[in-house]
Design a protein around this motif. Structure first.
Motif, PDB file in Angstrom:
ATOM      1  N   ALA A   9       0.841  -1.210   0.000  1.00  0.00           N
ATOM      2  CA  ALA A   9       0.000   0.000   0.000  1.00  0.00           C
ATOM      3  C   ALA A   9       0.867   1.249   0.000  1.00  0.00           C
ATOM      4  O   ALA A   9       0.509   2.273  -0.600  1.00  0.00           O
ATOM      5  CB  ALA A   9      -0.915  -0.015   1.220  1.00  0.00           C
ATOM      6  N   ASN A  10       2.050   1.160   0.643  1.00  0.00           N
ATOM      7  CA  ASN A  10       2.956   2.304   0.646  1.00  0.00           C
ATOM      8  C   ASN A  10       3.430   2.627  -0.760  1.00  0.00           C
ATOM      9  O   ASN A  10       3.509   3.793  -1.153  1.00  0.00           O
ATOM     10  CB  ASN A  10       4.168   2.007   1.533  1.00  0.00           C
ATOM     11  CG  ASN A  10       3.779   1.825   2.990  1.00  0.00           C
ATOM     12  OD1 ASN A  10       2.969   2.570   3.509  1.00  0.00           O
ATOM     13  ND2 ASN A  10       4.342   0.817   3.634  1.00  0.00           N
TER      14      ASN A  10
ATOM     15  N   THR B 222       0.540   4.181  -2.810  1.00  0.00           N
ATOM     16  CA  THR B 222       0.314   5.570  -2.387  1.00  0.00           C
ATOM     17  C   THR B 222       1.414   6.478  -2.923  1.00  0.00           C
ATOM     18  O   THR B 222       1.153   7.591  -3.400  1.00  0.00           O
ATOM     19  CB  THR B 222       0.270   5.655  -0.859  1.00  0.00           C
ATOM     20  OG1 THR B 222      -0.774   4.811  -0.378  1.00  0.00           O
ATOM     21  CG2 THR B 222       0.011   7.083  -0.397  1.00  0.00           C
TER      22      THR B 222
ATOM     23  N   GLN C 111       0.879   7.159  -6.600  1.00  0.00           N
ATOM     24  CA  GLN C 111      -0.210   8.109  -6.824  1.00  0.00           C
ATOM     25  C   GLN C 111       0.237   9.545  -6.539  1.00  0.00           C
ATOM     26  O   GLN C 111      -0.069  10.466  -7.306  1.00  0.00           O
ATOM     27  CB  GLN C 111      -1.402   7.729  -5.934  1.00  0.00           C
ATOM     28  CG  GLN C 111      -2.074   6.419  -6.335  1.00  0.00           C
ATOM     29  CD  GLN C 111      -3.116   5.964  -5.332  1.00  0.00           C
ATOM     30  OE1 GLN C 111      -3.123   6.408  -4.179  1.00  0.00           O
ATOM     31  NE2 GLN C 111      -4.009   5.070  -5.760  1.00  0.00           N
ATOM     32  N   GLU C 112       0.991   9.732  -5.453  1.00  0.00           N
ATOM     33  CA  GLU C 112       1.479  11.072  -5.129  1.00  0.00           C
ATOM     34  C   GLU C 112       2.498  11.547  -6.167  1.00  0.00           C
ATOM     35  O   GLU C 112       2.533  12.738  -6.507  1.00  0.00           O
ATOM     36  CB  GLU C 112       2.115  11.066  -3.733  1.00  0.00           C
ATOM     37  CG  GLU C 112       1.133  10.808  -2.604  1.00  0.00           C
ATOM     38  CD  GLU C 112       0.164  11.957  -2.432  1.00  0.00           C
ATOM     39  OE1 GLU C 112       0.512  13.091  -2.791  1.00  0.00           O
ATOM     40  OE2 GLU C 112      -0.959  11.726  -1.932  1.00  0.00           O
TER      41      GLU C 112
ATOM     42  N   VAL D  91       5.218  11.267   2.364  1.00  0.00           N
ATOM     43  CA  VAL D  91       3.996  10.571   1.965  1.00  0.00           C
ATOM     44  C   VAL D  91       3.567   9.685   3.122  1.00  0.00           C
ATOM     45  O   VAL D  91       4.375   8.881   3.612  1.00  0.00           O
ATOM     46  CB  VAL D  91       4.243   9.717   0.695  1.00  0.00           C
ATOM     47  CG1 VAL D  91       2.987   8.925   0.344  1.00  0.00           C
ATOM     48  CG2 VAL D  91       4.648  10.609  -0.459  1.00  0.00           C
TER      49      VAL D  91
ATOM     50  N   GLY E 183       2.206   6.754   5.489  1.00  0.00           N
ATOM     51  CA  GLY E 183       2.213   5.301   5.357  1.00  0.00           C
ATOM     52  C   GLY E 183       3.016   4.684   6.477  1.00  0.00           C
ATOM     53  O   GLY E 183       3.713   5.359   7.236  1.00  0.00           O
TER      54      GLY E 183
END
Length: 613
Positions: free
Chosen positions: A222-223, A226, A229-230, A300, A302
């Motif tokens: 998931a990190n 994410t 996406q960033e 970010v 996470g």
């Protein structure tokens, strides 16, 4: 499922089902192994190219020599994502003479599902089993190794295999890529007896590989998702260079790749990894290229922190384009890679301003040769005086003669390896140069020094006379220059302008790490010229240490990252956990990179010992 046929489909499209037989590769294989010419129409182009690579690797065409490794990642993310896909295929084909094989990115088998006992027993005999390596350099042309080399889906049928024990088989290999990073994660291979091979064999492999990649994305960190996406959000909002990273992932947008050199990228990565994580990591930063930038970075969220940074270059775009322009050729040396061009431009600029400089770089990188070339290009009529550390005398007469010479000298002076001088000689030399610098302003002096030397007071005093320093990159950081350098050295030694290394030989040379840099390469070229008088140097002419390398060619960034890991391992006495902590990465990451970069055991190396002068 299998449909019997005589040969593989000529089409590379797995959706095309045809039973049109191709020319039998048996006679072509026998001609190739007998060093006879092979007509292109007699065998498919990818197979012939693989045979040539296998021959360059000196693979045994009669015996199979697959290595075994027992410390593979059998519980990793790839196996976790692939297991349901492999189980599904096995359930769908319970009685079919088909085996589904999963390997890692180096070709070592991680998992195998086999339908019939007779095929399972045969695969055990040819070591196509968990733990064994099927890269081309070990077993020659095959569905796994040839897929790794070509980067594309590959079908290998019967006597298209290079080594004899595999000619009863047909196999289709498809690369599996990490859907987030795009890096090669492994290979999905479907194998059966050649007599049972069907035109859909490759299609099955393609479908299975696609399923594994989808599961990798669904089960991906998931990190990482994410962070991606960033990164995409930042790239869409700004035209500046964007860098995103965490412990396992690094992403640079096109602008960052275009305007940031390899050393600038490394400096920025060090800054982002070393900065505090609790606050925005913004601030101005000087880059090795001389460019000044402002870094706008943020964390970010996470479980494992990542960072996205926008790099605003404070120098105008026009200035950046000028600084990227190639320097003119320097006499007696070769190379045009950006790191090398930047180094040459820096030395030329300091020479033009008559600013004394210190060149730093690993032994054998060509520091003295670069200085001589710059001096000859600037004033070919001026003799370049070179004084090596072992030429510095201890008696008073030597110092008096040298003092008289330097006070009158108009040509440049190069001091080689000043870090090797004893403390008394360093002190005496500092006093002499301090006097000469004031009395003879026309004299230009440059010194060379190896990295990793902790300066004592004497060396620190000498370095104060050289306000400017330039880093000379090691050969592994400018590997694209190896072809020009190797051919230049070859023509120097043979006195024949037509002499050159073949593409196959250059490919092998580029795989080496070259710890001795250009000096080591020169010795290899010297050995080669003693073996053959041919104008074209082939892979067979190279010494054994060059043909035994199996590591892929690293990019400059990867090479610098490898160096950082090696240094940390040495400083940690080979302890990988301590090395990982010092680098700010996880243990899993350092284990993976040690394997990927082919870093050997560093336990015996111990902590690095740095000399004090």
């Amino acid at each position: 499922m299998p449909v019997r046929r005589r040969g593989p489909s000529q089409s590379e499209d797995p959706r095309r089902c045809t039973t049109t037989p191709e020319p039998a590769p048996g006679p072509a294989r026998r001609r190739f192994l007998g060093d006879a010419p092979v007509e292109p129409a007699a065998v498919r182009g990818p197979i012939l190219a693989s045979w040539r690579r296998s021959s360059d690797y000196r693979v045994d065409s009669e015996a199979l020599n697959a290595p075994y490794v027992d410390d593979l990642d059998f519980q990793g993310a790839l196996v976790h994502a692939a297991s349901p896909v492999l189980d599904h295929l096995h359930d769908e084909l319970p009685d079919q003479p088909v085996s589904v094989v999963l390997t890692d990115h180096r070709g070592y088998v991680l998992e195998r599902r086999t339908g019939r006992p007779e095929l399972r027993d045969h695969l055990d005999r040819v070591c196509l089993a968990p733990g064994f390596g099927y890269a081309e350099r070990f077993v020659g042309t095959n569905g796994i190794g040839t897929t790794l080399e070509s980067g594309q889906a590959t079908f290998v049928y019967e006597q298209e295999h290079f080594t004899g024990p595999l000619i009863d088989l047909a196999c289709a290999g498809v690369p599996i890529h990490d859907p987030i990073t795009g890096e090669l994660a492994g290979v999905l291979d479907v194998t059966c007896f050649a007599q049972d091979a069907g035109p859909m064999l490759k299609a099955v492999a393609v479908g299975a590989a696609r399923g594994i990649q989808e599961r990798l994305l669904n089960h991906g960190s998931a990190n990482d998702i994410t962070l991606m996406q960033e990164y995409l959000h930042a790239s869409h909002r700004s035209r500046d260079p964007i860098i995103a990273l965490n412990a396992d992932v690094l992403m640079l947008n096109r602008k960052a790749q275009q305007v940031l050199g390899a050393q600038d990228q490394v400096r920025l990565l060090e800054h982002l990894r070393d900065s505090p994580r609790q606050r925005p990591m913004s601030g101005e930063l000087d880059l090795p290229s001389g460019t000044r930038c402002r870094v706008y970075a943020r964390q970010v969220p996470g479980r494992e922190a990542g960072t996205v940074a926008r790099i605003h270059l404070l120098a105008p775009a026009a200035d950046l384009m000028i600084s990227s322009a190639p320097t003119g050729p320097l006499p007696g040396i070769a190379g045009s890679e950006p790191l090398w061009r930047h180094c040459c431009r820096a030395v030329e600029g300091h020479r033009a301003r008559n600013a004394w400089i210190c060149l730093e770089g690993e032994p054998g990188t060509g520091k003295s040769s670069l200085l001589r070339a710059v001096c000859r290009a600037n004033r070919p009529d001026r003799h370049v005086r070179v004084i090596a550390a072992d030429e510095v005398g201890a008696d008073r007469d030597w110092w008096e003669r040298t003092r008289s010479e330097l006070l009158e000298r108009q040509g440049p002076l190069v001091l080689r390896a000043v870090h090797r001088l004893s403390t008394p000689k360093l002190t005496e030399l500092s006093c002499l140069l301090d006097e000469v610098k004031a009395a003879n302003p026309a004299l230009w002096v440059a010194a060379t020094i190896d990295p990793g030397v902790v300066p004592g007071p004497a060396l620190h005093g000498l370095r104060a006379l050289f306000p400017q320093s330039v880093q000379v990159p090691p050969l592994r950081h400018r590997i694209d220059d190896l072809e020009a350098i190797a051919n230049h050295l070859l023509r120097q030694l043979t006195k024949r302008p037509e002499s050159a290394f073949s593409p196959e030989a250059l490919h092998l040379l580029k795989r080496r790490h070259w710890p001795g840099n250009i000096t080591e390469l020169r010795e290899v070229v010297r050995e080669v010229t003693g073996r053959t008088r041919s104008a074209t140097i082939t892979a067979a002419d190279l010494p054994p240490q060059c043909t035994s390398q199996s590591r892929r060619v690293l990019t400059p960034i990867e090479s610098m990252e490898r160096d950082a890991i090696v240094t940390s391992l040495d400083e940690a006495g080979g302890n990988r956990a301590r090395a990982a902590r010092s680098l700010g990465i996880s243990r899993a990451t350092i284990y993976r990179k040690i394997t990927d970069y082919d870093i050997g055991d560093r336990t015996s190396s111990g902590p690095s010992r740095r000399r004090r002068s």
